[in-house]
Write a protein that holds these residues in place. Structure first.
Motif, PDB file in Angstrom:
ATOM      1  N   ARG A 231      -0.507  -6.868  -4.538  1.00 33.78           N
ATOM      2  CA  ARG A 231       0.595  -6.371  -5.350  1.00 33.78           C
ATOM      3  C   ARG A 231       0.045  -5.576  -6.527  1.00 33.78           C
ATOM      4  O   ARG A 231      -1.160  -5.642  -6.820  1.00 33.78           O
ATOM      5  N   GLY A 232       0.893  -4.858  -7.191  1.00 30.91           N
ATOM      6  CA  GLY A 232       0.482  -4.112  -8.380  1.00 30.91           C
ATOM      7  C   GLY A 232       0.972  -4.772  -9.644  1.00 30.91           C
ATOM      8  O   GLY A 232       2.101  -5.281  -9.702  1.00 30.91           O
ATOM      9  N   VAL A 233       0.136  -4.787 -10.669  1.00 31.23           N
ATOM     10  CA  VAL A 233       0.508  -5.303 -11.987  1.00 31.23           C
ATOM     11  C   VAL A 233       0.320  -4.163 -12.984  1.00 31.23           C
ATOM     12  O   VAL A 233      -0.792  -3.697 -13.194  1.00 31.23           O
ATOM     13  N   ARG A 234       1.401  -3.736 -13.578  1.00 26.57           N
ATOM     14  CA  ARG A 234       1.378  -2.574 -14.460  1.00 26.57           C
ATOM     15  C   ARG A 234       0.699  -2.896 -15.782  1.00 26.57           C
ATOM     16  O   ARG A 234       0.907  -3.961 -16.384  1.00 26.57           O
ATOM     17  N   GLY A 235      -0.131  -1.995 -16.231  1.00 27.73           N
ATOM     18  CA  GLY A 235      -0.763  -2.108 -17.535  1.00 27.73           C
ATOM     19  C   GLY A 235      -0.666  -0.786 -18.277  1.00 27.73           C
ATOM     20  O   GLY A 235      -0.650   0.287 -17.648  1.00 27.73           O
ATOM     21  N   GLU A 236      -0.570  -0.850 -19.586  1.00 28.15           N
ATOM     22  CA  GLU A 236      -0.443   0.349 -20.407  1.00 28.15           C
ATOM     23  C   GLU A 236      -1.486   0.326 -21.522  1.00 28.15           C
ATOM     24  O   GLU A 236      -1.719  -0.722 -22.134  1.00 28.15           O
ATOM     25  N   VAL A 237      -2.106   1.439 -21.773  1.00 25.95           N
ATOM     26  CA  VAL A 237      -3.080   1.537 -22.856  1.00 25.95           C
ATOM     27  C   VAL A 237      -2.855   2.819 -23.641  1.00 25.95           C
ATOM     28  O   VAL A 237      -2.356   3.821 -23.108  1.00 25.95           O
ATOM     29  N   LEU A 334     -15.924  -3.858   5.681  1.00 28.11           N
ATOM     30  CA  LEU A 334     -15.861  -4.727   4.500  1.00 28.11           C
ATOM     31  C   LEU A 334     -14.617  -4.355   3.706  1.00 28.11           C
ATOM     32  O   LEU A 334     -14.347  -3.171   3.480  1.00 28.11           O
ATOM     33  N   THR A 335     -13.876  -5.370   3.303  1.00 29.46           N
ATOM     34  CA  THR A 335     -12.705  -5.159   2.461  1.00 29.46           C
ATOM     35  C   THR A 335     -12.953  -5.826   1.120  1.00 29.46           C
ATOM     36  O   THR A 335     -13.239  -7.032   1.068  1.00 29.46           O
ATOM     37  N   VAL A 336     -12.870  -5.068   0.046  1.00 31.92           N
ATOM     38  CA  VAL A 336     -13.062  -5.608  -1.299  1.00 31.92           C
ATOM     39  C   VAL A 336     -11.952  -5.069  -2.191  1.00 31.92           C
ATOM     40  O   VAL A 336     -11.754  -3.860  -2.282  1.00 31.92           O
ATOM     41  N   ASN A 337     -11.207  -5.967  -2.820  1.00 30.03           N
ATOM     42  CA  ASN A 337     -10.000  -5.542  -3.517  1.00 30.03           C
ATOM     43  C   ASN A 337      -9.529  -6.647  -4.460  1.00 30.03           C
ATOM     44  O   ASN A 337     -10.103  -7.727  -4.506  1.00 30.03           O
ATOM     45  N   GLY A 338      -8.451  -6.357  -5.189  1.00 29.24           N
ATOM     46  CA  GLY A 338      -7.782  -7.359  -6.010  1.00 29.24           C
ATOM     47  C   GLY A 338      -8.488  -7.711  -7.303  1.00 29.24           C
ATOM     48  O   GLY A 338      -8.470  -8.867  -7.723  1.00 29.24           O
ATOM     49  N   LEU A 339      -9.036  -6.714  -7.975  1.00 32.22           N
ATOM     50  CA  LEU A 339      -9.738  -6.993  -9.233  1.00 32.22           C
ATOM     51  C   LEU A 339      -8.795  -7.330 -10.389  1.00 32.22           C
ATOM     52  O   LEU A 339      -9.242  -7.777 -11.442  1.00 32.22           O
ATOM     53  N   TYR A 340      -7.507  -7.067 -10.201  1.00 26.80           N
ATOM     54  CA  TYR A 340      -6.503  -7.416 -11.220  1.00 26.80           C
ATOM     55  C   TYR A 340      -6.883  -6.759 -12.552  1.00 26.80           C
ATOM     56  O   TYR A 340      -7.186  -5.569 -12.589  1.00 26.80           O
ATOM     57  N   ARG A 341      -6.915  -7.501 -13.629  1.00 28.40           N
ATOM     58  CA  ARG A 341      -7.241  -6.936 -14.939  1.00 28.40           C
ATOM     59  C   ARG A 341      -8.714  -7.142 -15.302  1.00 28.40           C
ATOM     60  O   ARG A 341      -9.116  -6.905 -16.444  1.00 28.40           O
TER      61      ARG A 341
END
Length: 368
Positions: A231-237, A334-341
């Protein structure tokens, strides 16, 4: 469609590797694999500048203590490894490219206004519960100690915490250096190429399918159709230029509703963020978020009142249901993903694990 039998290996043991997604993980893996003598092709829906990557919209803080307060212990342990890993890799990148990558490993400061001291106490209690064996890295500080660390903040705050084992790096400079290093080592860039899907030894584009010895899928949210739970988690900077502000290390401001962070950059520039929204919206930063961030920023240091707003960025960070990264391997993929924040904090461990997994599975396939 290219046939796997057409792949040539000029040097013994070299592999032809396709990487889908040229964000932080894709670039780091490409750089490492090229140094090992492999042939690497990177595919990305944006350009090599990384303007569409979540890695570019980040404060890139290396903050294992700050993050573990609301995360699993694994984030802390991997984060400590990152503090050792990054200086060595940055030095090598600078040597290879001639680029300067600014970073700091002098700790971070956590503060709260008097009315919000309960938030600071709660944060310290979380650390005591999560990392009881590493509390030597958590120092309560008074005004005089704060003055020795960040003199310009001492008049506004009487106490806080100093987290000695934290740092930050300049993510834009890092991404640029990786792009230069990859190109120098012979990596092939396929810009503005949307990867439709991946499979073992195959990358499927809209107009063709390419064959490789191995494929690495590091597309972030681009892999959502193939990675259940992503899923996506929105972040703003915000990026500001504040000539009247001189901070030497990251600063976090504890607040009941959000945790503002300020990450320094060369030339009195600062990256400011706090928002974390369960949304996959890629719309520009909202007025509400900007006003809240700016108001909190001014409360930290009055010099921010004269700052210039350079950029306002929003992006969606890829996350799994448990907010921990995923690394899966099968022959040819190889699947590498989901680093989040936690992209810059966790990517070193993931990169090393991915390289080890690739080497092990390649050796197994050769043995068979």
């Amino acid at each position: 469609m290219n046939d796997a039998s057409d792949i040539r290996h000029p040097t013994s043991g070299s592999l032809n590797i396709g990487i889908a997604g040229a964000g932080l993980l894709g670039r780091l893996l490409a750089w490492k694999l090229l140094q090992q003598g492999h042939h690497v092709s990177l595919f990305d829906r944006g350009s090599r500048e990384g303007e569409l990557s979540a890695a570019r919209v980040a404060a890139s803080m290396l903050a294992p203590y700050s993050e573990v307060a609301s995360a699993e212990r694994q984030v802390f342990d991997w984060g400590l490894m990152a503090l050792r890993w990054w200086p060595e890799q940055i030095a090598l990148l600078e040597q290879q490219t001639g680029q300067t990558i600014h970073y700091g490993m002098a700790g971070s400061v956590v503060l709260a206004h008097d009315l919000d001291k309960s938030s600071l106490r709660h944060f310290e209690q979380q650390l005591q519960a999560k990392v009881p064996d590493h509390l030597d890295g958590v120092e309560r500080i008074d005004r005089e100690r704060l003055r020795s660390l960040e003199p310009e903040l001492a008049d506004r705050y009487s106490s806080g915490l100093f987290l000695a084992d934290e740092g930050y790096l300049d993510n834009w400079a890092l991404l640029l250096a990786l792009e230069i290093a990859i190109s120098k080592l012979g990596g092939k860039w396929y810009e503005h190429r949307e990867v439709v899907s991946v499979a073992p030894k195959r990358i499927v584009l809209s107009d063709e399918t390419l064959a490789f010895d191995w494929v690495v899928d590091s597309r972030g949210l681009g892999a959502k159709a193939q990675l259940p739970g992503l899923r996506g988690v929105r972040g703003e900077v915000l990026w500001v230029h504040a000539p009247e502000v001189n901070l030497q290390r990251p600063v976090r401001l504890m607040h009941p509703r959000y945790k503002l962070y300020i990450s320094p950059r060369p030339g009195n520039r600062y990256v400011i963020g706090a928002t974390e929204i369960e949304s996959e919206s890629m719309q520009p930063v909202t007025v509400r978020s900007t006003l809240e961030l700016m108001s909190a920023l001014y409360s930290v240091h009055s010099g921010f009142a004269e700052a210039s707003l350079l950029h306002a960025f929003a992006h969606c960070r890829p996350a799994m249901p448990d907010n921990l990264p995923v690394l899966n391997g099968e022959v040819g993929l190889l699947t590498v993903n989901g680093l989040y924040r936690h992209g810059y904090l966790l990517s070193p461990q993931l990169v090393e694990q991915a390289l080890a997994m690739l080497a092990e599975q390649t050796a197994d396939s050769v043995a068979v």
